[in-house]
Design a protein around this motif. Structure first.
Motif, PDB file in Angstrom:
ATOM      1  N   TYR A 114       0.807  -1.224   0.000  1.00 11.32           N
ATOM      2  CA  TYR A 114       0.000   0.000   0.000  1.00 11.32           C
ATOM      3  C   TYR A 114       0.834   1.265   0.000  1.00 11.32           C
ATOM      4  O   TYR A 114       0.347   2.339  -0.376  1.00 11.32           O
ATOM      5  CB  TYR A 114      -0.992  -0.006   1.163  1.00 11.32           C
ATOM      6  CG  TYR A 114      -2.231  -0.801   0.841  1.00 11.32           C
ATOM      7  CD1 TYR A 114      -3.281  -0.247   0.121  1.00 11.32           C
ATOM      8  CD2 TYR A 114      -2.332  -2.132   1.223  1.00 11.32           C
ATOM      9  CE1 TYR A 114      -4.399  -0.981  -0.207  1.00 11.32           C
ATOM     10  CE2 TYR A 114      -3.450  -2.886   0.907  1.00 11.32           C
ATOM     11  CZ  TYR A 114      -4.485  -2.308   0.194  1.00 11.32           C
ATOM     12  OH  TYR A 114      -5.589  -3.057  -0.138  1.00 11.32           O
ATOM     13  N   ALA A 170      -6.051  -8.627  -1.815  1.00 12.84           N
ATOM     14  CA  ALA A 170      -7.098  -7.599  -1.750  1.00 12.84           C
ATOM     15  C   ALA A 170      -8.256  -8.053  -0.867  1.00 12.84           C
ATOM     16  O   ALA A 170      -8.807  -7.250  -0.095  1.00 12.84           O
ATOM     17  CB  ALA A 170      -7.597  -7.267  -3.157  1.00 12.84           C
ATOM     18  N   ASP A 173      -7.114  -7.961   2.732  1.00 12.11           N
ATOM     19  CA  ASP A 173      -7.062  -6.559   3.149  1.00 12.11           C
ATOM     20  C   ASP A 173      -8.453  -6.043   3.493  1.00 12.11           C
ATOM     21  O   ASP A 173      -8.630  -5.288   4.462  1.00 12.11           O
ATOM     22  CB  ASP A 173      -6.484  -5.690   2.036  1.00 12.11           C
ATOM     23  CG  ASP A 173      -5.034  -6.020   1.710  1.00 12.11           C
ATOM     24  OD1 ASP A 173      -4.359  -6.613   2.567  1.00 12.11           O
ATOM     25  OD2 ASP A 173      -4.588  -5.686   0.601  1.00 12.11           O
ATOM     26  N   ALA A 174      -9.457  -6.428   2.683  1.00 13.70           N
ATOM     27  CA  ALA A 174     -10.824  -5.971   2.918  1.00 13.70           C
ATOM     28  C   ALA A 174     -11.332  -6.455   4.270  1.00 13.70           C
ATOM     29  O   ALA A 174     -12.097  -5.758   4.945  1.00 13.70           O
ATOM     30  CB  ALA A 174     -11.734  -6.458   1.800  1.00 13.70           C
ATOM     31  N   VAL A 181      -8.854  -0.238   2.058  1.00 16.92           N
ATOM     32  CA  VAL A 181      -9.307  -0.725   0.751  1.00 16.92           C
ATOM     33  C   VAL A 181     -10.327   0.235   0.156  1.00 16.92           C
ATOM     34  O   VAL A 181     -10.277   0.566  -1.034  1.00 16.92           O
ATOM     35  CB  VAL A 181      -9.897  -2.145   0.880  1.00 16.92           C
ATOM     36  CG1 VAL A 181     -10.495  -2.602  -0.447  1.00 16.92           C
ATOM     37  CG2 VAL A 181      -8.820  -3.127   1.342  1.00 16.92           C
ATOM     38  N   CYS A 242     -16.382  -1.904   0.896  1.00 19.62           N
ATOM     39  CA  CYS A 242     -15.091  -1.530   0.313  1.00 19.62           C
ATOM     40  C   CYS A 242     -15.144  -1.056  -1.136  1.00 19.62           C
ATOM     41  O   CYS A 242     -14.397  -0.157  -1.518  1.00 19.62           O
ATOM     42  CB  CYS A 242     -14.133  -2.730   0.396  1.00 19.62           C
ATOM     43  SG  CYS A 242     -13.779  -3.266   2.080  1.00 19.62           S
TER      44      CYS A 242
END
Length: 358
Positions: A114, A170, A173-174, A181, A242
């Motif tokens: 990120y 991803a 991360d969410a 996100v 998200c």
């Protein structure tokens, strides 16, 4: 049907005017746009595509051949061209490597941290962005308003996030940091908005409106194509938190919008329907996935809420009978993808008989 008649029918489509038959369209070889372009077929398997190897002038003959094939199909759609639809343009603009796999081009997952996704402000300095706009400008000059230069396949927020971060990463991360996100998704939405605006600016209007090439759909104002193929990986809650806010921003930015969906994402239909600004729900009936009967509850839900529907798939005469029996023609486009011109011409006759003469 001449262009004025087609545009009149699209005006009826956008206004949900009562009609007796849907808009009917055909696409030959539309599943594999890679095959239309000789420059792509020369790329070896597993090789990376260099944006500077793509010369729009050298592709003009490929476009002419494609258009001549389309123009032999007398349907309701607005035929046009676009920057090579097989290329993942925005992924390239954001720094992903683009690789050939079979008769497709794929963005290689960048697996970026990120810290590298703080801003996407430099995407317009990318050679992919420069080449994309060169295609738009070259095509617009070559056809000089005779045919529209429409939007190609431009992937959506969840697709871009998966390409940059990695699809597995991803999703994790969410779960672990949804706000991060969500923030990144909003930034990606702004990239999609800027690319779409730049496209319209360079392409110019066609008959007072804009088009999406793949679907032959025309709108009397700026039009955006939304796509969320990777949404199939998200739970409704994660997607709602998200990704959906970014799609809402995109849809609210343009007066006309279309979202492309596969059957695998229809479990999220309630989430997409909550974005009232989405104008058209384009649903693919993909080979080997849900058939029309299985899709019926979702298609009816779209129409029962007064939303427009564009169905695309390898339809048969039996499918046309089913559509006529179970779906309203109001705000409906039925686009058949065929393997050959001969097959498409035969289906045109069947569609005309079923939808218009019965």
């Amino acid at each position: 049907m001449n262009i004025e008649q087609k545009l009149h029918r699209f005006q009826d489509f956008w206004s949900n005017k009562p009609v007796s038959s849907p808009l009917i369209g055909f696409d030959v070889g539309g599943w594999f746009p890679f095959q239309r372009f000789s420059a792509l077929k020369e790329l070896p398997e597993d090789a990376y595509l260099d944006p500077d190897s793509l010369d729009p002038f050298k592709c003009l003959q490929d476009y002419k051949q494609y258009l001549s094939r389309l123009l032999e199909l007398p349907d309701d759609l607005v035929k046009g061209i676009a920057p090579i639809p097989a290329v993942p343009w925005i992924e390239g603009m954001l720094g992903c490597k683009i690789k050939r796999k079979g008769d497709s081009l794929w963005a290689e997952e960048s697996k970026l941290d990120y810290s590298k996704l703080q801003t996407f402000d430099t995407f317009s300095n990318s050679p992919w962005y420069r080449v994309y706009l060169r295609f738009v400008e070259t095509l617009a000059k070559a056809w000089n308003g005779e045919y529209p230069v429409g939007l190609p396949i431009l992937r959506g927020v969840s697709d871009l996030l998966g390409a940059l971060r990695g699809h597995t990463e991803a999703i994790l991360d969410a779960v672990e940091n949804p706000n991060r996100v969500k923030h990144t998704a909003r930034k990606l939405a702004r990239v999609i908005i800027q690319v779409t605006r730049a496209h319209h600016r360079c392409a110019g209007m066609f008959q007072g409106g804009y088009t999406i090439e793949q679907y032959g759909i025309w709108a009397p104002g700026p039009l955006v194509r939304i796509q969320e193929d990777a949404s199939a990986l998200y739970s409704p809650e994660l997607f709602r938190t998200c990704i959906l806010p970014a799609d809402r921003i995109i849809a609210q930015t343009f007066p006309y919008s279309l979202i492309h969906l596969h059957g695998s994402s229809l479990f999220l239909l309630e989430e997409f329907l909550s974005v009232k600004e989405i104008g058209v729900f384009q649903v693919n009936r993909d080979v080997g996935e849900m058939d029309l009967k299985e899709m019926k509850p979702f298609l009816e839900k779209i129409q029962n809420q007064g939303r427009r529907l564009l169905l695309r798939g390898p339809f048969t005469e039996q499918d046309y009978q089913w559509i006529r029996q179970h779906l309203s023609p109001v705000g409906l486009v039925v686009q058949t993808v065929g393997n050959s011109l001969e097959q498409a011409q035969e289906l045109i006759r069947a569609a005309s008989r079923i939808f218009r003469n019965s």
